[in-house]
Design an enzyme around this catalytic site. Structure first.
Site, mmCIF file in Angstrom:
data_model
loop_
_atom_site.group_PDB
_atom_site.id
_atom_site.type_symbol
_atom_site.label_atom_id
_atom_site.label_comp_id
_atom_site.label_asym_id
_atom_site.label_seq_id
_atom_site.Cartn_x
_atom_site.Cartn_y
_atom_site.Cartn_z
ATOM 1 N N ASP A 2 0.969 -1.247 -0.015
ATOM 2 C CA ASP A 2 0.110 0.094 0.106
ATOM 3 C C ASP A 2 0.652 1.276 -0.005
ATOM 4 O O ASP A 2 1.880 1.205 0.545
ATOM 5 C CB ASP A 2 -0.794 0.006 1.322
ATOM 6 N N GLU B 262 0.733 5.568 0.548
ATOM 7 C CA GLU B 262 0.282 7.163 0.879
ATOM 8 C C GLU B 262 1.121 7.904 0.059
ATOM 9 O O GLU B 262 2.175 7.946 -0.105
ATOM 10 C CB GLU B 262 0.402 7.124 2.553
ATOM 11 N N GLU C 231 -5.757 18.127 2.444
ATOM 12 C CA GLU C 231 -6.686 17.198 2.070
ATOM 13 C C GLU C 231 -5.943 15.775 2.341
ATOM 14 O O GLU C 231 -6.465 14.888 3.030
ATOM 15 C CB GLU C 231 -7.050 17.047 0.732
ATOM 16 N N HIS D 47 -5.171 6.486 7.871
ATOM 17 C CA HIS D 47 -4.449 5.426 6.684
ATOM 18 C C HIS D 47 -3.206 5.662 7.259
ATOM 19 O O HIS D 47 -2.303 6.430 7.441
ATOM 20 C CB HIS D 47 -4.894 5.886 5.440
ATOM 21 N N ASP E 58 -2.215 -0.694 6.754
ATOM 22 C CA ASP E 58 -3.202 -1.152 5.759
ATOM 23 C C ASP E 58 -2.856 -2.144 4.847
ATOM 24 O O ASP E 58 -3.682 -3.094 4.461
ATOM 25 C CB ASP E 58 -3.418 0.091 4.727
#
Length: 230
Positions: free
Chosen positions: A7, A9, A52, A150, A155
């Site tokens: 995963d 980010e 965000e 997250h 994750d």
């Protein structure tokens, strides 16, 4: 069979638009069982993190400012990935960022033949249902209590459990294995352990043992008695 669940980010949604990876986490599976081997790195994206994105993963400009650049970790990452299948949720997104970063470093990209997309698998197995990682963890009874934000490694570890369930569950190879501990280094470097459900107790009750003993005593000419007398 070796597989890597991973995963990422990022600073946003578009690598061609200038967004970059800020964290990558990878989990090794062998025959759909977590081996305990992982790869995890925070990455300095060399650009500001929009609010965000920060609200999603909690990784700030200040925290990332002293982290390595992607080209500093790429060799260790590629060694860990090897040439096995790569499993991700909405894999096209993660592959686009991974391959974008690899291209910037002059390394070969990971081809689509290596891509295993758990989102596609989930949509096929559970049409009409919710297919987010949170929803799939809830469906399969996977503990989400450690997931406040997250995080790439956390994750990936959760997704590894989801992937096993989506592809047949823990008995896919008819093997027995002990669950590996699931850890994540948070930005504060404080590890958090995800709860693993304890094994169920199948020990017979006292009443069951008594009924079994009575049954054995009532057997006529049992084989073990003949063997003992011989």
């Amino acid at each position: 069979m070796r597989e890597i669940v991973f995963d990422t980010e990022t600073t946003g949604l578009s690598f061609p638009g200038g967004d970059r990876i800020v964290e990558i986490g990878c989990v090794e599976l062998h025959n759909r069982v977590m081996t305990g081997r992982t790869f995890h790195a925070y990455v300095n994206p060399q650009r500001p993190v929009p609010i965000e994105a920060f609200n999603v993963h909690g990784l700030s400009d200040r925290f990332l400012s002293d982290k390595p650049l992607f080209h500093d970790i790429v060799e260790d990452l590629l060694e860990f990935l090897g040439d096995c299948p790569l499993v991700a949720h909405n894999a096209g997104f993660d592959f686009s960022f991974l391959n974008g970063e690899l291209a910037r470093c002059g390394r070969p990209h990971c081809g689509p033949d290596r891509m295993v997309d758990t989102l596609t698998i989930a949509r096929s197995r559970h049409p009409g249902a919710k297919h987010s990682l949170d929803a799939l963890c809830s469906r399969y009874g996977i503990d989400l209590s450690a997931r406040q934000l997250h995080g790439a490694l956390l994750d990936a570890q959760l997704l590894a459990q989801v992937y096993v369930e989506l592809t047949g569950g823990r008995q896919i190879t008819l093997g027995l294995a002990v669950d590996a501990p699931i850890m994540r280094e948070t930005p504060a470097e404080a590890p958090t352990r995800v709860h693993v459900r304890p094994a169920r107790n199948f020990a017979p009750s006292a009443a069951e043992l008594a009924r079994h003993a009575a049954f054995v005593m009532g057997l006529e000419e049992p084989l073990w008695a003949s063997a003992a007398s011989g």
